[in-house]
Design an enzyme around this catalytic site. Structure first.
Site, PDB file in Angstrom:
ATOM      1  N   LYS A   3      -7.042   1.395   6.977  1.00  0.00           N
ATOM      2  CA  LYS A   3      -6.086   2.453   6.612  1.00  0.00           C
ATOM      3  C   LYS A   3      -6.187   3.626   7.595  1.00  0.00           C
ATOM      4  O   LYS A   3      -5.198   4.301   7.877  1.00  0.00           O
ATOM      5  CB  LYS A   3      -6.313   2.893   5.163  1.00  0.00           C
ATOM      6  CG  LYS A   3      -5.870   1.830   4.151  1.00  0.00           C
ATOM      7  CD  LYS A   3      -4.341   1.692   4.155  1.00  0.00           C
ATOM      8  CE  LYS A   3      -3.819   0.491   3.439  1.00  0.00           C
ATOM      9  NZ  LYS A   3      -2.365   0.393   3.419  1.00  0.00           N
TER      10      LYS A   3
ATOM     11  N   TYR B  30     -11.473  -1.998   4.263  1.00  0.00           N
ATOM     12  CA  TYR B  30     -10.148  -1.547   3.816  1.00  0.00           C
ATOM     13  C   TYR B  30      -9.903  -0.117   4.296  1.00  0.00           C
ATOM     14  O   TYR B  30      -8.848   0.195   4.874  1.00  0.00           O
ATOM     15  CB  TYR B  30     -10.071  -1.636   2.284  1.00  0.00           C
ATOM     16  CG  TYR B  30      -8.864  -0.961   1.694  1.00  0.00           C
ATOM     17  CD1 TYR B  30      -7.615  -1.579   1.701  1.00  0.00           C
ATOM     18  CD2 TYR B  30      -8.961   0.323   1.126  1.00  0.00           C
ATOM     19  CE1 TYR B  30      -6.501  -0.947   1.173  1.00  0.00           C
ATOM     20  CE2 TYR B  30      -7.854   0.955   0.593  1.00  0.00           C
ATOM     21  CZ  TYR B  30      -6.626   0.316   0.617  1.00  0.00           C
ATOM     22  OH  TYR B  30      -5.524   0.952   0.099  1.00  0.00           O
TER      23      TYR B  30
ATOM     24  N   LEU C 157       2.457  -0.908  -6.787  1.00  0.00           N
ATOM     25  CA  LEU C 157       3.257   0.250  -6.372  1.00  0.00           C
ATOM     26  C   LEU C 157       4.630  -0.173  -5.840  1.00  0.00           C
ATOM     27  O   LEU C 157       5.632   0.508  -6.081  1.00  0.00           O
ATOM     28  CB  LEU C 157       2.510   1.026  -5.284  1.00  0.00           C
ATOM     29  CG  LEU C 157       1.111   1.524  -5.683  1.00  0.00           C
ATOM     30  CD1 LEU C 157       0.422   2.175  -4.490  1.00  0.00           C
ATOM     31  CD2 LEU C 157       1.204   2.513  -6.833  1.00  0.00           C
TER      32      LEU C 157
ATOM     33  N   SER D  70      -3.743   5.326   2.900  1.00  0.00           N
ATOM     34  CA  SER D  70      -4.699   5.694   1.851  1.00  0.00           C
ATOM     35  C   SER D  70      -5.609   6.792   2.374  1.00  0.00           C
ATOM     36  O   SER D  70      -6.128   6.698   3.498  1.00  0.00           O
ATOM     37  CB  SER D  70      -5.543   4.489   1.449  1.00  0.00           C
ATOM     38  OG  SER D  70      -6.611   4.912   0.632  1.00  0.00           O
TER      39      SER D  70
HETATM   40  N1  LIG Z   1      -3.833   1.119  -5.745  1.00  0.00           N
HETATM   41  C1  LIG Z   1      -4.377   2.126  -5.112  1.00  0.00           C
HETATM   42  O1  LIG Z   1      -5.224   2.842  -5.671  1.00  0.00           O
HETATM   43  C2  LIG Z   1      -3.959   2.454  -3.700  1.00  0.00           C
HETATM   44  C3  LIG Z   1      -4.477   3.628  -3.129  1.00  0.00           C
HETATM   45  C4  LIG Z   1      -4.113   3.947  -1.832  1.00  0.00           C
HETATM   46  C5  LIG Z   1      -3.260   3.112  -1.123  1.00  0.00           C
HETATM   47  N2  LIG Z   1      -2.788   1.968  -1.703  1.00  0.00           N
HETATM   48  C6  LIG Z   1      -1.890   1.128  -0.899  1.00  0.00           C
HETATM   49  O2  LIG Z   1      -0.741   0.839  -1.643  1.00  0.00           O
HETATM   50  C7  LIG Z   1      -0.144  -0.357  -1.152  1.00  0.00           C
HETATM   51  C8  LIG Z   1       0.238  -1.235  -2.334  1.00  0.00           C
HETATM   52  O3  LIG Z   1      -0.937  -1.663  -2.986  1.00  0.00           O
HETATM   53  P1  LIG Z   1      -1.066  -1.809  -4.572  1.00  0.00           P
HETATM   54  O4  LIG Z   1      -2.073  -0.840  -4.996  1.00  0.00           O
HETATM   55  O5  LIG Z   1       0.236  -1.857  -5.205  1.00  0.00           O
HETATM   56  O6  LIG Z   1      -1.804  -3.231  -4.619  1.00  0.00           O
HETATM   57  P2  LIG Z   1      -1.355  -4.641  -5.158  1.00  0.00           P
HETATM   58  O7  LIG Z   1      -0.950  -4.529  -6.572  1.00  0.00           O
HETATM   59  O8  LIG Z   1      -2.482  -5.554  -4.811  1.00  0.00           O
HETATM   60  O9  LIG Z   1      -0.095  -4.987  -4.262  1.00  0.00           O
HETATM   61  C9  LIG Z   1      -0.250  -5.339  -2.916  1.00  0.00           C
HETATM   62  C10 LIG Z   1       0.973  -6.090  -2.468  1.00  0.00           C
HETATM   63  O10 LIG Z   1       0.777  -6.502  -1.107  1.00  0.00           O
HETATM   64  C11 LIG Z   1       1.096  -7.887  -1.023  1.00  0.00           C
HETATM   65  N3  LIG Z   1       0.409  -8.573   0.059  1.00  0.00           N
HETATM   66  C12 LIG Z   1      -0.919  -8.733   0.240  1.00  0.00           C
HETATM   67  N4  LIG Z   1      -1.138  -9.499   1.311  1.00  0.00           N
HETATM   68  C13 LIG Z   1       0.070  -9.826   1.825  1.00  0.00           C
HETATM   69  C14 LIG Z   1       0.501 -10.615   2.906  1.00  0.00           C
HETATM   70  N5  LIG Z   1      -0.357 -11.277   3.696  1.00  0.00           N
HETATM   71  N6  LIG Z   1       1.825 -10.722   3.139  1.00  0.00           N
HETATM   72  C15 LIG Z   1       2.721 -10.102   2.339  1.00  0.00           C
HETATM   73  N7  LIG Z   1       2.378  -9.364   1.277  1.00  0.00           N
HETATM   74  C16 LIG Z   1       1.059  -9.228   1.029  1.00  0.00           C
HETATM   75  C17 LIG Z   1       0.653  -8.450  -2.367  1.00  0.00           C
HETATM   76  O11 LIG Z   1       1.225  -9.729  -2.575  1.00  0.00           O
HETATM   77  P3  LIG Z   1       0.541 -10.781  -3.594  1.00  0.00           P
HETATM   78  O12 LIG Z   1       0.834 -10.271  -4.980  1.00  0.00           O
HETATM   79  O13 LIG Z   1       1.217 -12.067  -3.287  1.00  0.00           O
HETATM   80  O14 LIG Z   1      -0.921 -10.794  -3.290  1.00  0.00           O
HETATM   81  C18 LIG Z   1       1.206  -7.381  -3.278  1.00  0.00           C
HETATM   82  O15 LIG Z   1       2.570  -7.554  -3.460  1.00  0.00           O
HETATM   83  C19 LIG Z   1      -1.177  -0.996  -0.219  1.00  0.00           C
HETATM   84  O16 LIG Z   1      -0.796  -0.757   1.126  1.00  0.00           O
HETATM   85  C20 LIG Z   1      -2.446  -0.245  -0.544  1.00  0.00           C
HETATM   86  O17 LIG Z   1      -3.314  -0.178   0.549  1.00  0.00           O
HETATM   87  C21 LIG Z   1      -3.111   1.631  -2.966  1.00  0.00           C
END
Ligand SMILES: NC(=O)c1ccc[n+]([C@@H]2O[C@H](COP(=O)([O-])OP(=O)(O)OC[C@H]3O[C@@H](n4cnc5c(N)ncnc54)[C@H](OP(=O)(O)O)[C@@H]3O)[C@@H](O)[C@H]2O)c1
Length: 329
Positions: A206, A202, A39, A168
């Site tokens: 959230k 998780y 995202l 979330s």
């Molecule tokens: N996907 C969904 O369905 C969904 C639904 C609700 C909320 N969200 C929220 O959306 C946000 C983005 O998630 P996403 O779905 O895009 O997942 P994602 O593709 O896994 O991206 C997560 C990002 O967070 C980074 N990250 C993880 N641990 C970290 C750390 N210790 N320090 C700095 N960066 C870190 C990851 O870096 P690396 O690539 O280096 O690991 C990656 O860039 C999150 O807050 C998640 O909770 C997602």
């Protein structure tokens, strides 16, 4: 009241608008954590294509950030806009040094606290279980440390910077897990490996993040700071989230995503809503590019919910101060 999870499922099948545009982004500076993938990456790509002047990808892995930068530059045809800065939310020292770099910027128009993890194995970082540290403690530490820069930008340029937290709606399922932490020393209670279910970890983090952001926004009203603080639930999206989880968890997530997930680009539209949302969004829960405050369960806002919110905030502030934050006291 319809359960937020049912509302979420129904919302998954709606087409989301893209509310940002060149007229809202031209010449502005944005910072997005976790912008090397998912995202965060798609949000950054939109902002670059909408003529932002400077878009900083805050990432823990600089190589992955460089690939994201090259990808954005190739797809938007714009160079000299994206920068890649290192931040690891599992380490307070890294958060502090990142925030120091932010201080030196001329202005910040939007700061997106997007980075997050979905872990299902217990590990500890900076004294708390790692999901709690990354999704809550460091996320709020970073938000608090960069807040003065947004306040300064508001005053200096007569703008309304946004601070967006990506939460979330799954958090609304975690009341039982939160209750296991007890009413005092909540973080300590939630840091007990024997009592806590990693499958729900998780969602729990959230929920704690949502309580914290609600109190943060209440403590820093727009009329005093000039900064709009909001939180958005992007819905279920196909991203890398959960990549570190066990095979079974990944299989369940995979099946759910096949049935109803948005693409990462569609999910990023909910973050763009947070970035352009007006004062009405301050402290509010956004989803599906609308204010969805009615999704907040009554148990979060009734007398006990408010007590929980204040207790979480009090304990969090103590942690942030200990981690070197001087902006909250
Ligand atoms: N996907 C969904 O369905 C969904 C639904 C609700 C909320 N969200 C929220 O959306 C946000 C983005 O998630 P996403 O779905 O895009 O997942 P994602 O593709 O896994 O991206 C997560 C990002 O967070 C980074 N990250 C993880 N641990 C970290 C750390 N210790 N320090 C700095 N960066 C870190 C990851 O870096 P690396 O690539 O280096 O690991 C990656 O860039 C999150 O807050 C998640 O909770 C997602």
């Amino acid at each position: 009241m319809t359960h937020p999870m049912l509302l979420l499922v129904a919302e998954q099948f709606t087409t989301l608008p893209i509310l940002a545009s060149p007229s809202t982004c031209t010449g502005k500076t944005y910072i997005i954590t976790g912008a090397n993938t998912g995202l965060g990456l798609e949000t950054a790509r939109h902002l670059v294509s909408f003529s932002a002047a400077r878009v900083i990808l805050a990432v823990r892995n600089l190589d992955s950030g460089a690939k994201a930068q090259a990808d954005i530059e190739k797809t938007t045809g714009r160079t000299g806009v994206v920068e890649v800065w290192k931040v690891d939310l599992a380490e307070f020292a890294s958060v502090r040094s990142f925030a120091e770099r932010v201080k030196a910027l001329e202005r910040v128009d939007g700061f997106v606290n997007n980075a997050g993890v979905f872990l299902d194995k217990w590990s500890v970082s900076e004294g708390d279980e790692t999901t709690m540290t990354v999704n809550v403690v460091s996320t709020m530490l970073l938000g608090a440390l960069v807040m003065p820069k947004l306040v300064e930008s508001a005053r200096r340029f007569g703008i309304r910077p946004r601070m967006v937290f990506v939460v979330s709606a799954l958090g609304f399922t975690a009341k039982g897990e939160l209750d296991k932490g007890g009413k005092v020393d909540v973080f300590e209670g939630l840091n007990d490996e024997k009592k806590q279910a990693m499958d729900a970890r998780y969602a729990l983090t959230k929920l704690v993040e949502m309580y914290a952001v609600r109190e943060f926004a209440a403590k820093f009203p727009v009329k005093e700071t000039g900064v709009i603080i909001n939180m958005t639930s992007p819905g279920l999206c196909t991203t890398q989230l959960g990549r570190d989880a066990r095979t079974l968890t990944r299989a369940i997530q995979g099946a759910l995503r096949t049935a109803m997930a948005r693409s990462a680009e569609e999910g990023s539209r909910t973050i763009l809503h947070g970035i352009v949302g007006d004062e009405e969004t301050h402290g509010k829960h956004l989803s599906g590019c609308e204010i969805k405050e009615h999704w907040i369960p009554k148990w979060m806002t009734d007398e006990e919910g408010q007590r929980t919110q204040k207790q979480i905030w009090k304990e969090l502030v103590a942690k942030l101060v200990q981690a070197g934050c001087t902006t909250l006291s």
